[in-house]
Design an enzyme around this catalytic site. Structure first.
Site, PDB file in Angstrom:
ATOM      1  N   HIS A  59       0.863  -1.187   0.000  1.00 31.17           N
ATOM      2  CA  HIS A  59       0.000   0.000   0.000  1.00 31.17           C
ATOM      3  C   HIS A  59       0.896   1.231   0.000  1.00 31.17           C
ATOM      4  O   HIS A  59       2.066   1.178   0.410  1.00 31.17           O
ATOM      5  CB  HIS A  59      -0.887   0.025   1.242  1.00 31.17           C
ATOM      6  CG  HIS A  59      -1.948  -1.021   1.242  1.00 31.17           C
ATOM      7  ND1 HIS A  59      -2.999  -1.008   2.141  1.00 31.17           N
ATOM      8  CD2 HIS A  59      -2.141  -2.117   0.463  1.00 31.17           C
ATOM      9  CE1 HIS A  59      -3.791  -2.042   1.916  1.00 31.17           C
ATOM     10  NE2 HIS A  59      -3.289  -2.737   0.908  1.00 31.17           N
ATOM     11  N   GLU A  61       1.144   3.797   1.898  1.00 31.47           N
ATOM     12  CA  GLU A  61       1.723   4.134   3.197  1.00 31.47           C
ATOM     13  C   GLU A  61       2.908   3.240   3.531  1.00 31.47           C
ATOM     14  O   GLU A  61       3.930   3.701   4.041  1.00 31.47           O
ATOM     15  CB  GLU A  61       0.678   3.997   4.322  1.00 31.47           C
ATOM     16  CG  GLU A  61      -0.561   4.830   4.139  1.00 31.47           C
ATOM     17  CD  GLU A  61      -1.704   4.085   3.470  1.00 31.47           C
ATOM     18  OE1 GLU A  61      -1.468   3.435   2.424  1.00 31.47           O
ATOM     19  OE2 GLU A  61      -2.831   4.158   3.971  1.00 31.47           O
ATOM     20  N   CYS A  90      -5.766   1.810   6.166  1.00 31.18           N
ATOM     21  CA  CYS A  90      -6.437   0.577   6.584  1.00 31.18           C
ATOM     22  C   CYS A  90      -5.806   0.092   7.892  1.00 31.18           C
ATOM     23  O   CYS A  90      -4.792   0.634   8.339  1.00 31.18           O
ATOM     24  CB  CYS A  90      -6.293  -0.478   5.488  1.00 31.18           C
ATOM     25  SG  CYS A  90      -4.618  -1.149   5.341  1.00 31.18           S
ATOM     26  N   CYS A  93      -1.972  -0.748   7.557  1.00 32.07           N
ATOM     27  CA  CYS A  93      -1.124   0.440   7.465  1.00 32.07           C
ATOM     28  C   CYS A  93      -1.101   1.208   8.783  1.00 32.07           C
ATOM     29  O   CYS A  93      -0.036   1.652   9.227  1.00 32.07           O
ATOM     30  CB  CYS A  93      -1.602   1.340   6.327  1.00 32.07           C
ATOM     31  SG  CYS A  93      -1.368   0.588   4.695  1.00 32.07           S
TER      32      CYS A  93
END
Length: 156
Positions: A59, A61, A90, A93
């Site tokens: 992701h 992040e 999420c 993360c």
């Protein structure tokens, strides 16, 4: 966040995160971008890459966090670093950001399905965890949400 210059800085860095989301979109990824900033200087950046890297953890992040910790030579971030991300983190993360001791998370669009910055869960500012990050939501929210809506509309 009372200072006009703070708001202006947050918007400027969120625009950079939006440019990274556009990069993800061009690569066929869900358009999310993230940038880590310390004292108005970029530390690292990332955009969604789970499809291209065959990695469910890639992701935006996490990509930015990995780059920052490699650059800084420590798995924990020094105090004062902010993350600007176009979509609310999420749980995966958010957990990584808490473990890295991130000071502040600024996100654009909320994620009503898996958001862990206050929409569904609040892992970033949870008193049961050993670290808490300041959370600022809704910075350039309409622009961030539109990028995602346009991406998914085009896929249907």
């Amino acid at each position: 966040m009372n200072n006009v210059s703070d708001v202006s800085r947050d918007q400027r860095w969120m625009r950079h995160a939006l440019s990274l989301a556009e990069r993800a979109r061009k690569e066929g990824e869900v358009p999310v971008g993230a940038v880590l900033v310390n004292e108005d200087e970029m530390v690292a950046e990332g955009w969604n890459q789970p499809i291209s890297h065959h990695d469910p953890t890639a992701h935006a992040e996490i990509v930015a966090l990995r780059a920052a910790t490699l650059r800084l030579g420590n798995y924990r971030l020094p105090p004062g670093i902010s993350l600007y991300v176009t979509l609310e983190p999420c749980p995966m993360c958010a957990g990584a950001l808490v473990h890295a001791r991130l000071s502040r998370v600024v996100f654009g669009a909320p994620d009503p399905r898996t958001g862990a910055g206050g929409s569904v869960f609040n892992l970033l500012d949870c008193d049961k965890l050993n670290h808490r990050a300041e959370v600022v939501s809704g910075v350039l929210e309409a622009e961030c949400a539109e990028v995602l809506k346009g991406f998914f509309k085009a896929r249907r």
